[in-house]
Scaffold this active site. Structure first.
Site, PDB file in Angstrom:
ATOM      1  N   GLU A  82      49.713   9.604  47.412  1.00 53.31           N
ATOM      2  CA  GLU A  82      49.728   9.125  48.790  1.00 53.31           C
ATOM      3  C   GLU A  82      49.185   7.706  48.938  1.00 53.31           C
ATOM      4  OE1 GLU A  82      47.460  11.366  51.681  1.00 53.31           O
ATOM      5  OE2 GLU A  82      48.422  10.282  53.320  1.00 53.31           O
ATOM      6  N   ASP A 100      48.295  14.520  46.645  1.00 49.02           N
ATOM      7  CA  ASP A 100      47.628  14.107  47.887  1.00 49.02           C
ATOM      8  C   ASP A 100      46.131  14.264  47.615  1.00 49.02           C
ATOM      9  OD1 ASP A 100      46.648  13.541  50.366  1.00 49.02           O
ATOM     10  OD2 ASP A 100      48.248  14.600  51.441  1.00 49.02           O
ATOM     11  N   ILE A 102      43.385  13.644  49.370  1.00 51.32           N
ATOM     12  CA  ILE A 102      42.752  14.405  50.463  1.00 51.32           C
ATOM     13  C   ILE A 102      43.826  14.666  51.506  1.00 51.32           C
ATOM     14  CG2 ILE A 102      40.945  14.508  52.227  1.00 51.32           C
ATOM     15  CD1 ILE A 102      39.318  12.489  50.686  1.00 51.32           C
ATOM     16  N   ASP A 103      44.313  15.886  51.568  1.00 47.09           N
ATOM     17  CA  ASP A 103      45.204  16.225  52.674  1.00 47.09           C
ATOM     18  C   ASP A 103      44.290  16.734  53.784  1.00 47.09           C
ATOM     19  OD1 ASP A 103      47.698  16.387  53.938  1.00 47.09           O
ATOM     20  OD2 ASP A 103      47.709  18.550  53.650  1.00 47.09           O
ATOM     21  N   THR A 105      42.844  13.933  55.852  1.00 44.93           N
ATOM     22  CA  THR A 105      41.919  12.787  55.874  1.00 44.93           C
ATOM     23  C   THR A 105      41.233  12.655  57.230  1.00 44.93           C
ATOM     24  OG1 THR A 105      43.238  11.636  54.226  1.00 44.93           O
ATOM     25  CG2 THR A 105      41.767  10.273  55.559  1.00 44.93           C
ATOM     26  N   ASP A 237      52.469  15.955  51.198  1.00 38.22           N
ATOM     27  CA  ASP A 237      51.901  16.948  52.124  1.00 38.22           C
ATOM     28  C   ASP A 237      52.503  18.336  51.902  1.00 38.22           C
ATOM     29  OD1 ASP A 237      50.385  15.019  53.580  1.00 38.22           O
ATOM     30  OD2 ASP A 237      52.196  14.440  54.667  1.00 38.22           O
TER      31      ASP A 237
HETATM   32  C1  IPD Z   1      48.347  14.555  57.029  1.00 34.91           C
HETATM   33  C2  IPD Z   1      48.021  15.995  57.303  1.00 34.91           C
HETATM   34  C3  IPD Z   1      48.391  16.337  58.730  1.00 34.91           C
HETATM   35  C4  IPD Z   1      49.839  16.051  59.037  1.00 34.91           C
HETATM   36  C5  IPD Z   1      50.168  14.617  58.696  1.00 34.91           C
HETATM   37  C6  IPD Z   1      49.810  14.318  57.250  1.00 34.91           C
HETATM   38  P1  IPD Z   1      46.804  13.216  55.326  1.00 34.91           P
HETATM   39  O1  IPD Z   1      48.043  14.207  55.697  1.00 34.91           O
HETATM   40  O2  IPD Z   1      48.704  16.824  56.412  1.00 34.91           O
HETATM   41  O3  IPD Z   1      48.179  17.704  58.974  1.00 34.91           O
HETATM   42  O4  IPD Z   1      50.050  16.269  60.402  1.00 34.91           O
HETATM   43  O5  IPD Z   1      51.548  14.420  58.889  1.00 34.91           O
HETATM   44  O6  IPD Z   1      50.128  13.005  56.931  1.00 34.91           O
HETATM   45  O7  IPD Z   1      47.114  11.904  55.968  1.00 34.91           O
HETATM   46  O8  IPD Z   1      45.593  13.823  55.866  1.00 34.91           O
HETATM   47  O9  IPD Z   1      46.851  13.190  53.839  1.00 34.91           O
END
Ligand code: IPD
Length: 295
Positions: A82, A100, A102-103, A105, A237
């Protein structure tokens, strides 16, 4: 391991059980770093696609640690991540790791515990393995193609056991999940609201949104959600979560079309994950109608 100089010949398959161990080790390295910074109330962050799409130093550092660990084990594999390796093209004849760091963030910045590291592995463009670890809640999920889907959570007294997906067949008996995307135009918000309202009117038991796409997918796999839908997500994601749901017996597809091939699905920035075919079909009918009327 062999690599092929001819792009049409797939490289020799690797041992996926070993790859799983390597990914679990990488998650452990990530966990130490995430836990060290999680409690800090004053995290600084930069923004990316929109002013609410955040990235912290920890995201970047975790991605470096994970990438390094995977590259040490598999130097010829493609790495997609990411924060650093954002070209999402999957190797057509070899292995691609999809990270990813940190999913969730935004959750991390706000000290909300729905954060995880997600590592997917694709072979010739198809996901074959996935690992997701939430270091704050100490929850781990994994799946290998053809070998089932597993969790180590409070449900299983912190031992690895098979995920047991829900048998829910209709919206009126379901607990759903989604998130508002980073894009906040009137058009995007209007579309989200129509979808949420439709499912609420149909009598779904609730619509949750934990702020991590891949945790939502894992919770569909372990039966604590019946379905998850979202537009605006990225390949990192969903890559690991996709196989964790599928190996648990669920379906991951485009929100308006069950037949979209995996190669497009992974790159289309949207997904619907659901526990049964019946629930999937009912949800697709609703989402398709709303999207076509919204145009
Ligand atoms: C996000 C999360 C969030 C989703 C966003 C993603 P991130 O990833 O998964 O739930 O709604 O579309 O981008 O930015 O925290 O790695």
């Amino acid at each position: 391991m062999t690599t092929s100089s001819d792009n049409s010949i797939p490289v020799e398959p690797i041992n996926l059980e070993q790859a799983l161990q390597v990914a679990l080790e990488a998650c452990k390295l990530a966990a130490t770093e995430i836990k060290q910074h999680f409690a800090n109330q004053q995290k600084t962050f930069l923004t990316k696609s929109t002013i609410i799409d955040m990235v912290t130093q920890t995201d970047k550092h975790v991605e470096e640690l994970v990438t390094q660990h995977l590259q040490n084990a598999y130097p010829t594999h493609t790495i997609i991540g990411e924060e650093c390796n954002t070209n999402t093209t999957l190797s057509p004849n070899g292995y691609s790791w999809i990270i990813d760091p940190i999913d969730g963030t935004t959750n991390f910045v706000h000290r909300n515990p729905n954060v995880c590291t997600s590592i997917g592995l694709a072979y010739c463009g198809s996901i074959v393995m996935g690992v997701v670890h939430n270091p704050i809640l100490d929850e781990t999920f994994y799946a290998i193609k053809g070998k089932g889907s597993f969790q180590k959570t409070a449900f299983t007294q912190q031992k690895f056991e098979r995920n047991i997906i829900s048998t829910c067949k209709q919206v009126s008996e379901s607990l759903l999940s989604s998130n508002y995307p980073y894009g906040r135009t009137e058009d995007i918000l209007g579309l989200c609201e129509k979808k949420y309202a439709a499912f609420l009117r149909m009598g779904c038991h609730g619509i949750r949104g934990c702020g991590s796409a891949v945790i939502n997918l894992c919770y569909v796999a372990n039966g604590s959600l019946d379905a998850y839908f979202e537009n605006g997500i990225q390949i990192w994601d969903m890559a690991a979560g996709k196989i964790i749901v599928e190996e648990a017996g669920g379906i991951v597809c485009d929100p308006t079309d069950l037949e979209v091939p995996e190669s497009s699905l992974l790159q289309n920035h949207r997904c619907l994950a659901s526990c049964t075919k019946e629930l999937t079909i009912e949800m697709i009918q609703v989402l398709k109608k709303i999207e076509s009327e919204h145009k």
